[in-house]
Design an enzyme around this catalytic site. Structure first.
Site, PDB file in Angstrom:
ATOM      1  N   ASP A  64      16.003   4.561   8.681  1.00 21.57           N
ATOM      2  CA  ASP A  64      15.950   3.850   7.407  1.00 21.57           C
ATOM      3  C   ASP A  64      15.655   4.805   6.262  1.00 21.57           C
ATOM      4  OD1 ASP A  64      13.324   4.364   8.173  1.00 21.57           O
ATOM      5  OD2 ASP A  64      12.782   2.260   8.445  1.00 21.57           O
ATOM      6  N   ASN A 132       3.312  -5.896  11.089  1.00 22.15           N
ATOM      7  CA  ASN A 132       3.918  -7.240  11.103  1.00 22.15           C
ATOM      8  C   ASN A 132       5.035  -7.350  12.141  1.00 22.15           C
ATOM      9  OD1 ASN A 132       5.994  -5.779   9.984  1.00 22.15           O
ATOM     10  ND2 ASN A 132       6.104  -6.913   8.057  1.00 22.15           N
ATOM     11  N   HIS A 134       7.624  -5.254  12.477  1.00 17.02           N
ATOM     12  CA  HIS A 134       8.967  -4.769  12.102  1.00 17.02           C
ATOM     13  C   HIS A 134       9.370  -3.539  12.923  1.00 17.02           C
ATOM     14  CE1 HIS A 134       7.344  -2.078   8.548  1.00 17.02           C
ATOM     15  NE2 HIS A 134       7.332  -1.416   9.678  1.00 17.02           N
ATOM     16  N   GLU A 139      12.273  -6.612   8.725  1.00  9.21           N
ATOM     17  CA  GLU A 139      11.044  -7.385   8.587  1.00  9.21           C
ATOM     18  C   GLU A 139      11.179  -8.700   9.355  1.00  9.21           C
ATOM     19  OE1 GLU A 139       8.669  -5.748   7.432  1.00  9.21           O
ATOM     20  OE2 GLU A 139       8.901  -5.036   5.373  1.00  9.21           O
TER      21      GLU A 139
HETATM   22  P1  PGA Z   1       3.345   3.941  10.739  1.00  6.48           P
HETATM   23  O1  PGA Z   1       4.666   3.092  10.498  1.00  6.48           O
HETATM   24  O2  PGA Z   1       3.645   4.883  11.832  1.00  6.48           O
HETATM   25  O3  PGA Z   1       3.101   4.667   9.419  1.00  6.48           O
HETATM   26  O4  PGA Z   1       2.287   2.969  11.077  1.00  6.48           O
HETATM   27  C1  PGA Z   1       5.298   2.522  11.597  1.00  6.48           C
HETATM   28  C2  PGA Z   1       6.262   1.460  11.124  1.00  6.48           C
HETATM   29  O5  PGA Z   1       5.961   0.790  10.118  1.00  6.48           O
HETATM   30  O6  PGA Z   1       7.311   1.296  11.757  1.00  6.48           O
END
Ligand code: PGA
Length: 237
Positions: A64, A132, A134, A139
């Site tokens: 992404d 959450n 995702h 999302e």
């Molecule tokens: P993070 O992000 O490793 O910074 O927790 C992971 C994600 O949101 O996929």
């Protein structure tokens, strides 16, 4: 599911799996994730490269990218992956693909799907998980049939990422590979660390797959592996 005693051991174990895939197939196609979770994985892979593992024929697709940031913005995922991995392992820049957050989202998304079709499928897709649930920036509510597209970031994702941006400058949109695009990889490798991910991990592995928990889609894949530290495994161990 592999549960490791410490975050460091878990990151090494993820790096071992990626390094083994590179050793087995020098022109392997890797799908790579960003975020704080992956930083020790890339450090470990840079060490593997210094020790002689060649990444020169490897192809990389980023999951992404934020929309509206120039490609050289320090918080862009292009820069994240260059600074932590790509620039340190001798990867050919023409084999490094990131959605173009600086183009019209429609053009960028369709270009990315075309490039994925041309060079894919991804052999090994690395995935983090958001608090959450995702994956990528898919999302909750993202259809399992979704492909690379423009998405709006939820308030909780923007709050989690706010530490990286000046107040008022947290991006609102991103281009992400869709869930269907992700599931086309031959193999998935999900990595989560820390107790703040334990609820999302529980929802990913203990409930039937649901669009409310995008990460639960990985259970529809025939070859998905999950690596956790003890914190992230707190509700499932
Ligand atoms: P993070 O992000 O490793 O910074 O927790 C992971 C994600 O949101 O996929």
């Amino acid at each position: 599911m592999t549960i490791c005693k410490t975050t460091a051991v878990a990151a090494e174990s993820v790096a071992d799996r990626i390094a083994a895939a590179v050793a087995a197939k020098p022109n392997v196609v890797l799908g790579l994730a960003t975020g704080g979770t992956m930083e020790p994985v890339y450090k470990a892979l840079v060490r593997r490269s210094a020790a002689g593992l060649s990444f020169s024929a490897v192809r990389v697709f980023a999951l992404d990218e934020y929309v509206g940031l120039p490609p050289d913005h320090p918080q862009s995922y292009r820069v994240y992956l260059r600074e932590r991995f790509v620039d340190h392992v001798g990867l050919d820049p023409s084999r490094f693909h990131v959605p173009r957050g600086d183009l019209s989202a429609e053009v960028a998304a369709s270009e990315y799907e075309t490039t994925l079709r041309q060079h894919g499928p991804v052999d090994l897709q690395l995935l983090g998980i958001g608090r959450n649930g995702h994956i990528g920036f898919n999302e909750p509510g993202s259809p399992f049939a979704s492909r690379t597209r423009l998405v709006a970031l939820t308030a909780s994702t923007r709050a989690a990422n706010a530490r990286f941006f000046a107040p008022g400058h947290v991006p609102r949109h991103a281009i992400t590979m869709g869930i269907a695009s992700i599931l086309e990889a031959r193999r998935l490798l999900v990595f989560a660390i820390g107790p703040e991910k334990s609820d999302a991990v529980w929802a990913m592995v203990m409930q039937p797959p649901t669009v409310d928990v995008p990460a639960s889609a990985v259970r529809l894949h025939a070859s998905a592996e999950i690596v956790l530290d003890e914190g992230a495994a707190g509700q499932v161990a």
